[in-house]
Write an enzyme that holds these catalytic residues in place. Structure first.
Site, PDB file in Angstrom:
ATOM      1  N   GLY A 149      26.228   9.584  21.885  1.00 56.78           N
ATOM      2  CA  GLY A 149      26.898   8.398  22.392  1.00 56.78           C
ATOM      3  C   GLY A 149      26.366   7.148  21.746  1.00 56.78           C
ATOM      4  N   ALA A 150      26.753   6.005  22.307  1.00 54.15           N
ATOM      5  CA  ALA A 150      26.340   4.723  21.725  1.00 54.15           C
ATOM      6  C   ALA A 150      24.858   4.466  21.918  1.00 54.15           C
ATOM      7  CB  ALA A 150      27.145   3.592  22.368  1.00 54.15           C
ATOM      8  N   GLU A 151      24.290   5.031  22.978  1.00 54.65           N
ATOM      9  CA  GLU A 151      22.898   4.735  23.304  1.00 54.65           C
ATOM     10  C   GLU A 151      21.949   5.878  22.987  1.00 54.65           C
ATOM     11  OE1 GLU A 151      21.611   4.576  27.424  1.00 54.65           O
ATOM     12  OE2 GLU A 151      20.706   2.623  27.056  1.00 54.65           O
ATOM     13  N   ASP A 156      28.388   5.518  36.374  1.00 51.69           N
ATOM     14  CA  ASP A 156      29.355   6.284  35.582  1.00 51.69           C
ATOM     15  C   ASP A 156      29.734   7.552  36.353  1.00 51.69           C
ATOM     16  OD1 ASP A 156      31.016   6.893  33.459  1.00 51.69           O
ATOM     17  OD2 ASP A 156      29.438   7.766  32.224  1.00 51.69           O
ATOM     18  N   ILE A 189      23.993  18.462  21.590  1.00 50.38           N
ATOM     19  CA  ILE A 189      25.069  18.683  22.554  1.00 50.38           C
ATOM     20  C   ILE A 189      26.108  17.579  22.452  1.00 50.38           C
ATOM     21  CG2 ILE A 189      25.661  18.871  25.003  1.00 50.38           C
ATOM     22  CD1 ILE A 189      22.864  19.909  25.523  1.00 50.38           C
TER      23      ILE A 189
END
Length: 201
Positions: free
Chosen positions: A7-9, A118, A4
């Site tokens: 991201g960075a993590e 967030d 989907i």
């Protein structure tokens, strides 16, 4: 599984577990970290996220159900619908109801001493009129009024002024603790403190 997002993590997939549609959030290995430390960090963050989602749900916040933790992978219920940032043009009444739902959900989070970290339209999911909060990857259990005020600031910077007014009104009416957090938001804005968060830890 179908990817989907990435991201960075973590990488997020759509799949099934025990016949239930789910979202799998898989935390990415960081090669610059010592392997033992990396595994401990990813495992701890996965467990913490699951714990906070469960706590939020118990507090009355509309969240996906936690289905399974498998190492560094968190399986949660797949919520249908669309995130607020992708809804495009919608009627005024519908938008007001969404912003009211988002405000109430955040008030319930803060009353349970959870800062989302967030809280933006990208993490507000709307399905058949129900407003959900998703992605607790940056969430933390905290009594800090300042951290909670940052949640408000993030939403304020992400939506139109009229939408934020509706959101904040619902937030204040949902909890007796909310006024102090709104007051701190004004202090944060006057100081010019715009907190920057990073996942590259």
């Amino acid at each position: 599984m179908k990817k989907i997002s990435e991201g960075a993590e973590s990488i997020v997939y759509e799949g099934t577990v025990a016949g239930i549609r789910c979202v799998i959030k898989s935390r990415i290995q960081k090669l610059y970290r010592i392997d033992e430390l990396d595994q401990r960090i990813r495992s701890t963050r996965t467990k913490n996220e699951a714990r906070i989602i469960s706590s939020a749900s118990k507090a009355g916040v509309n969240t996906p159900r936690v289905l399974l933790i498998d190492g560094f992978d968190l399986y949660t219920e797949r919520i249908g619908g669309t995130t607020l940032n992708k809804m495009g043009r919608i009627g005024t009444n519908e938008r007001q109801k969404i912003m009211q739902g988002a405000g109430k959900n955040l008030a319930l989070l803060h009353s349970s001493d959870i800062a989302h970290g967030d809280y933006t339209p990208a993490n507000i999911m709307v399905d058949s009129g129900t407003v959900y909060v998703i992605d607790f990857g940056l969430a933390e259990q905290t009594k800090s009024v300042e951290e909670k005020a940052i949640d408000l600031l993030l939403m304020k910077r992400s939506v139109e002024k009229s939408d934020y007014k509706t959101f904040e009104s619902a937030y204040v009416h949902a909890s007796s603790k909310s006024n102090a957090i709104v007051s701190r938001l004004h202090e944060v804005e006057m100081r010019g403190r715009y907190q920057t968060r990073t996942l590259a830890v």
